[in-house]
Design an enzyme around this catalytic site. Structure first.
Site, PDB file in Angstrom:
ATOM      1  N   CYS A   1       0.832  -1.208   0.000  1.00  0.00           N
ATOM      2  CA  CYS A   1       0.000   0.000   0.000  1.00  0.00           C
ATOM      3  C   CYS A   1       0.864   1.255   0.000  1.00  0.00           C
ATOM      4  CB  CYS A   1      -0.912   0.023   1.222  1.00  0.00           C
ATOM      5  SG  CYS A   1      -1.999  -1.412   1.370  1.00  0.00           S
ATOM      6  N   PHE A   2       2.028   1.169   0.635  1.00  0.00           N
ATOM      7  CA  PHE A   2       2.871   2.352   0.807  1.00  0.00           C
ATOM      8  C   PHE A   2       4.244   2.172   0.156  1.00  0.00           C
ATOM      9  CE2 PHE A   2       0.184   1.685   4.592  1.00  0.00           C
ATOM     10  CZ  PHE A   2      -0.663   2.761   4.449  1.00  0.00           C
TER      11      PHE A   2
END
Length: 747
Positions: free
Chosen positions: A715-716
């Site tokens: 996600c990051f």
């Protein structure tokens, strides 16, 4: 340089004699070349610029008593050179002010092309240099001569002084504005000739001309740096800082002619074939090979004006949509870089998402119901395609849901989608949907591209949902690992609906859609080579090839024939009709046979991406936006923009031993393994459209040495490492995590 060829007069006479003939109008007109020898033109200007160079060095050396005379002579030569250039520029300015006759015919505008070839007008032009270093004169006469030269070269005393003799748009804006103004206001007939002339111009001269237009546009934009868009209480009034600048508008119109010429592959088809089959083609740079493959002279990125990235393009886009300004750069999207267009697209998508989220929130309050602000897909990994298409189909019934932000949930997993699950879902479902075994698309082993399966048993609804999938990928700023040819994206852009300022669809006339053997060569190179041999064959085509007007295709191992025209199976291909046969064959293979699949695919795509922002992109840019960049990974670029967390504040994180081991391992593995590691960290094995420098990886320290695996937070874009004491341990655990993990756990 300005020869008026007999071919021009003959072409004009033929056009007058056949005026009004429908058969003549239906044929593409062949424009005669401008009759300008570009190398001779450049030699003419070089002769003037280099006049007097090395003159004194060719003479016998003088004695010491004649130093003042030597200096006087050298200064006189330099002064004469400056005066000559000033006379050239002044004469050019006078011609542009008063051309002497109306510019209505193609032969009347040749002088403009010769003028615009002047090297002094271009950025980076060589400055005027002296023959040798000057010594300080001792005599009063020589000193007076030096002072006179400096005075005559002062820009304050002469509009064409020393600074103006130097090259670049900033020095000669008065000349360039007149050239671009005259070219932009020519009749349409002259513009058609200019497009053809530009399209056959040598690449070197064409590239320089594009750079000149971009640099002059940059110069004019900088003149408006201190101005801001005029706004009122209700928003924009349509007054951009540059909206009333006629010089920018005129330059943009000329640049649009160059852009059309750059994409005018029909006029260069024979030249392109010779380039693609020549021995030196493999030595071309990658970007030039890509441009030649697309039928362009130079890549579309050569038209980008990076200065516009620092302008308020969101305001420009809003004004363009409202149609209240005389000029805005969104009218000429070839100026906008890929980053600028993505910024506008994300703004448009975010605006639509915010509207739908607000509507959902208000609906929840008014109806006391629970309505998600996101489009949520719940899928099982073992039934990924079925669950995904079912979820998209349910949301497609309500278009508002497709305009919401996408969230993905994998059944039985604890992952919370903050972007990584969505990227992984897009990657996995695209690979399965475009798998030839699924039946929707067929794969060519030679080209390694896939195309619509004309004999697919799937319903049109399946292709509609695939189009929705691609639209969702763009709408949610996610790249897909698909191998559709560029022809599909060009066709998507061409048949895109045109939206009016009121949100409705406008009906606008379009030129006829053209397809060529180059399009087929990308998809099916072997078939394209055969058709090209048919066109180039010099003998009796009917006796040698024994072909009729039928197309031969394969349907699950069985060969079938389809007539290309009424009674085509009884119409032989001859020397006179072979061009018609190839055109019909191309139309059938690329369009007619797959119309049942392409139409719902296009409808699904624009169901999600309907809007004006997408129309700013060219076909190759849409392809890059959807697929991402397949360029080899530049690990050094990824390393340069990486950020670190938890590695202590004593030393730089880049110097930590574990960090060095990680990047060294990333560099040493094979390109395919690098893609796997990148997919493990980011959820995708592709590089964003803006390049590797826009993919920021965060390297996080989890703690002291242990036997636990590294952790990736897709996600990051994070890779979390422990402080392993041995390099071998880091590489072993990291590679096991890459190869033996799936979703949010191990296989």
């Amino acid at each position: 340089m300005l020869t008026v060829g007999r071919a021009v007069r003959r072409e004009r006479a033929n056009s007058r004699n056949e005026k009004g003939s429908k058969s003549h109008e239906s044929r593409p007109s062949v424009r005669a070349p401008p009759g300008i020898d570009w190398d001779l033109t450049r030699g003419f200007y070089d002769l003037i610029l280099d006049a007097g160079k090395g003159l004194l060095s060719s003479l016998d050396p003088t004695n010491d008593s004649q130093t003042d005379v030597d200096c006087y002579d050298e200064l006189a030569i330099d002064d004469a050179r400056i005066d000559m250039l000033k006379v050239l520029l002044k004469t050019t300015e006078n011609i542009l002010k008063r051309p002497g006759r109306p510019l209505r015919r193609p032969e009347d505008i040749r002088f403009l092309l010769v003028i615009i070839a002047n090297p002094l007008l271009y950025p980076g032009a060589a400055k005027l240099t002296t023959n040798r270093s000057l010594t300080v004169p001792t005599s009063s006469e020589a000193q007076t001569r030096v002072q006179g030269l400096q005075k005559s070269s002062s820009p304050k005393t002469s509009p064409l002084g020393k600074d103006n003799v130097m090259g670049g748009p900033g020095y000669h804006s008065g000349l360039l504005k007149r050239v671009f103004g005259l070219l932009s206001n020519l009749p349409n007939e002259c513009h058609h000739f200019l497009i053809t002339w530009f399209s056959i111009m040598p690449e070197k001269h064409f590239h320089r001309l594009v750079e000149l237009g971009c640099s002059f546009t940059t110069y004019r934009i900088t003149r408006h740096d201190n101005k801001t868009p005029a706004r009122s209480a209700s928003g924009l009034r349509g007054k951009l800082p540059y909206s009333d600048d006629w010089q920018i508008k005129a330059t943009a119109r000329v640049m649009s002619l160059l852009d059309k010429a750059n994409n005018n592959s029909l006029g260069r088809r024979k030249h392109m074939r010779s380039m693609s089959t020549g021995e030196g083609f493999n030595t071309l740079t990658a970007w030039r090979q890509d441009a030649y493959r697309r039928g362009q002279i130079i890549p579309s990125s050569a038209f980008y004006n990076m200065r516009l990235d620092y302008c308020d393009l969101i305001a420009d886009f809003d004004v363009w949509e409202s149609k209240v300004a005389k000029f805005c750069f969104c009218q000429y999207p070839f100026f906008l870089s890929m980053g600028a267009k993505i910024q506008i697209l994300e703004h448009d998508a975010r605006r639509q998402m915010e509207v739908q989220a607000r509507n959902a929130f208000l609906t929840n309050i008014s109806n006391r119901t629970t309505l998600s602000q996101y489009m949520v897909l719940k899928v099982r990994r073992e039934c990924l395609v079925e669950d995904s298409l079912k979820g998209i189909s349910e949301s497609a019934g309500t278009l508002d849901d497709l305009k919401k932000g996408l969230r993905v949930e994998f059944v039985g997993e604890e992952g919370i989608d903050a972007g990584g699950l969505k990227k992984e879902w897009f990657l996995m479902v695209a690979r399965e949907v475009f798998d030839p075994n699924h039946g929707l698309f067929i794969y060519d082993e030679d080209s390694r591209y896939c195309y619509f399966n004309p004999h697919s048993f799937e319903s049109s609804e399946e292709f509609y949902l695939v189009g929705v999938l691609l639209g969702l990928a763009i709408y949610n700023s996610t790249i897909l690992d698909i191998t559709l040819p560029s022809y599909v994206f060009r066709k998507l852009i061409y048949f895109a609906p045109q939206y009016s300022s009121k949100g409705g669809v406008e009906a606008r006339s379009r030129p006829s859609f053209r397809r060529s053997l180059e399009d087929l060569a990308v998809l099916r190179p072997a078939l394209a080579v055969g058709l090209q041999k048919l066109l180039d064959f010099e003998g009796d085509v009917q006796e040698t090839f024994c072909r009729d007007f039928v197309a031969e295709t394969e349907k699950y191992g069985e060969k079938i024939t389809t007539p290309l025209c009424p009674n085509g199976e009884n119409r032989p291909v001859t020397n006179t009709n072979r061009k018609e046969f190839v055109d019909l064959y191309l139309k059938y293979i690329l369009d007619t046979s797959v119309s049942r699949q392409f139409e719902p695919f296009k409808r699904g795509f624009y169901t999600v991406c309907g809007g004006n922002a997408l129309s700013l992109f060219g076909p190759e840019e849409i392809e890059l936006l959807v697929r991402g960049s397949a360029e080899p990974l530049d690990v050094e670029a990824l390393k340069a923009v990486a950020i670190y967390d938890g590695w202590g504040s004593g030393n730089a994180p880049e110097s930590d031993t574990v960090v060095k081991w990680f990047w060294n391992f990333f560099e040493r593995i094979s390109p395919d393994e690098q893609r796997m590691l990148l997919s493990f960290i980011t959820g995708s094995d592709r590089i964003p459209a803006m390049g590797a420098t826009n993919l920021i990886i965060k390297v996080v320290c989890l703690g002291l040495d242990c036997d636990r695996f590294p952790v990736a937070r897709t996600c990051f874009n994070q890779i979390c490492l422990w402080r392993y004491k041995r390099r071998e341990k880091l590489e072993r655990l990291l590679w096991r995590a890459v190869t033996e993990s799936e979703g949010f756990g191990l296989k």
